[in-house]
Design a protein around this motif. Structure first.
Motif, short mmCIF file in Angstrom:
data_model
loop_
_atom_site.label_atom_id
_atom_site.label_comp_id
_atom_site.label_asym_id
_atom_site.label_seq_id
_atom_site.Cartn_x
_atom_site.Cartn_y
_atom_site.Cartn_z
N LYS A 297 0.54 -1.31 0.03
CA LYS A 297 0.08 0.07 0.08
C LYS A 297 0.74 1.34 0.02
O LYS A 297 0.41 2.18 -0.78
N ILE A 298 1.99 1.20 0.72
CA ILE A 298 2.82 2.51 0.68
C ILE A 298 3.65 2.63 -0.48
O ILE A 298 3.69 3.76 -1.05
N TRP A 299 3.75 1.59 -1.10
CA TRP A 299 4.06 1.90 -2.54
C TRP A 299 3.29 2.46 -3.38
O TRP A 299 3.82 3.15 -4.50
N GLN B 134 -4.53 16.45 1.48
CA GLN B 134 -5.54 15.13 1.67
C GLN B 134 -4.41 13.70 1.71
O GLN B 134 -4.88 12.96 2.47
N PHE B 135 -3.60 13.97 0.61
CA PHE B 135 -2.79 12.58 0.63
C PHE B 135 -2.03 12.28 1.99
O PHE B 135 -2.11 11.11 2.39
N TRP B 136 -1.71 13.10 2.61
CA TRP B 136 -1.01 12.89 3.79
C TRP B 136 -1.81 12.31 4.96
O TRP B 136 -1.11 11.85 6.06
N VAL B 137 -3.09 12.23 4.74
CA VAL B 137 -3.87 11.65 5.82
C VAL B 137 -3.92 10.12 5.78
O VAL B 137 -4.37 9.57 6.53
N LEU B 138 -3.74 9.81 4.48
CA LEU B 138 -3.98 8.26 4.20
C LEU B 138 -2.97 7.49 4.92
O LEU B 138 -3.23 6.38 5.43
N PRO B 139 -1.59 7.56 4.86
CA PRO B 139 -0.67 6.72 5.72
C PRO B 139 -0.91 6.41 7.00
O PRO B 139 -1.02 5.28 7.55
N VAL C 32 9.36 7.28 2.65
CA VAL C 32 9.45 6.80 1.11
C VAL C 32 8.33 7.51 0.33
O VAL C 32 8.72 7.76 -0.71
N ALA C 33 7.13 8.00 0.82
CA ALA C 33 6.34 8.58 0.10
C ALA C 33 6.70 9.91 -0.46
O ALA C 33 6.90 10.54 -1.54
N ASN C 34 7.48 10.80 0.48
CA ASN C 34 8.13 11.88 0.19
C ASN C 34 9.24 11.96 -0.75
O ASN C 34 9.57 12.75 -1.54
N THR C 35 10.13 11.01 -0.43
CA THR C 35 11.15 10.71 -1.29
C THR C 35 10.89 10.54 -2.65
O THR C 35 11.16 11.01 -3.67
N ILE C 36 9.99 9.71 -3.10
CA ILE C 36 9.34 9.33 -4.44
C ILE C 36 8.70 10.30 -4.88
O ILE C 36 9.13 10.79 -6.15
#
Length: 433
Positions: A249-251, A359-364, A379-383
């Motif tokens: 999910k995180i990827w 809104q994306f940052w509420v998901l993880p 990981v999300a912010n790096t990609i």
């Protein structure tokens, strides 16, 4: 840390008062920190107007130096967030801000392409981890059910920094040339590093690592916050460091975030162009006119976040703004000859893109906790940060083939559509609570 249960059910008013107190204490300070981060990251674009001729930098050398920032940033993003888990948010956020302030100020000493590359790389290393560290820090205070509003309030710093940063940089370049024997671009780096330095020192004394450390809350308020955080922990079934890196999910979220940030670069690229095409020649006035789309974005971010928290629904609150953002880019690109239509479309586009990202940052944190969410944020912010290298290249590539900037912006609009579709690859039970 609390060894006793709350003996009564707190009223809605008591709950609201406790969170209002936390919001008033934490969010404005973090907002200012992010505005300072924006200034130190993008002021090289304004300094370019004068420093290239002073230092004899070619366009290629400048482009390489601007991009080198992201190399240092990408290399150190994940390690930075993991270190914060060990040393605490207060110390680490203060360290990040003080370090990047010193490196940013050192940009005034650049004398050659080599020193330009080195300082830009070190600036990326210094700033790495700041945003995911703050996103993680908010989860220490707000449970998933309240995270959307808190995150959106903090992230309104993105559009508001667009309002303040441009005029400030333009004023310094316009007014401080050769003052005290320094070029205006040198003053730019020095002056705009000071807020980060001051806020970094303040962060060490002002922030608290955990709810139980907050002496400015009453014992009852600390108990309410701690109980709410604990009660929603059962939703976070991923907690280990390995799960933060290995979970599918995180990827999926990380690639989705890459598509959304591509759209953000589309807004950044296209908005000044449309305003300039309307006949506004002064860069300061161009910067002032960008306040309209960015102001609309700040309002939309807060409104959508309130709806997201109230309805306990996350996926559509990400997807719909993402599609609106892409549609805004599409309409603006296809009507580049009409300034009014283009600017209105970009106002909706800017609001959509920035709302989607907040809104994306509420998901993880909806399905991860502990070390897992620290790793997942990083990981999300790096990609997602890869878009800082990819988006300008994509626009240039399409422009080279089509001899028009329109095609490049359309390509970035398509990325926003892909991101909006990808959000439904995450099951609703994982995030809608």
């Amino acid at each position: 840390m609390y060894n006793h249960a709350i003996e009564y059910e707190p009223t809605r008013e008591e709950q609201s008062h406790a969170y209002a107190k936390v919001t008033a204490r934490i969010i404005p300070f973090l907002f200012l920190c992010y505005v300072a981060a924006y200034l130190d990251r993008v002021n090289v674009g304004f300094a370019k107007l004068q420093m290239m001729s002073d230092l004899g930098l070619s366009d290629a050398a400048y482009g390489l130096g601007a991009g080198v920032f992201f190399i240092g940033y990408l290399l150190c993003e994940v390690p930075s967030n993991l270190i914060m888990m060990k040393v605490g948010a207060r110390r680490w956020i203060a360290r990040i801000m003080i370090t990047w302030a010193l490196v940013s100020a050192a940009m005034m000493l650049v004398k050659s392409p080599t020193s330009f590359y080195i300082t830009r790389f070190l600036l990326g290393v210094a700033e790495a981890g700041f945003f995911p560290a703050v996103a993680l820090y908010l989860t220490y205070w707000f449970p998933p059910s309240r995270c959307a509003k808190a995150t959106a309030l903090f992230m309104t710093a993105i559009p508001m920094s667009g309002v303040f940063g441009g005029p400030l940089s333009g004023y310094i370049l316009h007014s401080m040339s050769d003052l005290g024997g320094l070029a205006a671009w040198q003053w730019l780096f020095l002056i705009e590093a000071l807020p980060s330095l001051i806020l970094g020192v303040a962060a060490f004394f002002f922030l608290d690592d955990r709810v139980e450390d907050a002496k400015w809350l009453t014992a009852q308020e600390r108990a309410i916050l701690a109980t709410n955080l604990k009660s929603e922990q059962h939703h976070r079934h991923l907690n280990s460091l390995r799960e933060g890196f290995a979970n599918k999910k995180i990827w999926v979220l990380s690639i989705m975030f890459l598509f959304f940030t591509m759209g953000l670069y589309g807004i950044s690229f296209w908005l000044p162009t449309i305003i300039k095409q309307s006949g506004v020649a002064d860069p300061l006035n161009v910067g002032l006119l960008t306040a309209l789309p960015y102001g609309a974005a700040a309002i939309a971010m807060v409104m959508v976040s309130r709806s997201s928290d109230a309805r306990r629904e996350r996926r559509w609150h990400v997807a719909i703004p993402g599609l609106i953002g892409s549609l805004g880019l599409l309409v603006s690109a296809l009507n580049s000859h009409d300034t009014t239509i283009s600017l209105v479309a970009l106002t909706f586009g800017t609001a959509g893109v920035l709302t989607t990202i907040s809104q994306f940052w509420v998901l993880p944190p909806s399905f991860m906790g502990g070390a897992a969410v620290a790793a997942g944020f990083a990981v999300a912010n790096t990609i997602g940060s890869v878009s800082g290298l990819v988006a300008p290249y994509l626009i240039g590539l399409v422009q080279g083939v089509s001899h028009s900037t329109t095609g490049g912006v359309l390509a970035l609009a398509a990325c926003g559509v892909l991101g909006s579709v990808m959000v439904f690859m995450i099951d609703s039970k994982s995030v809608n609570h």
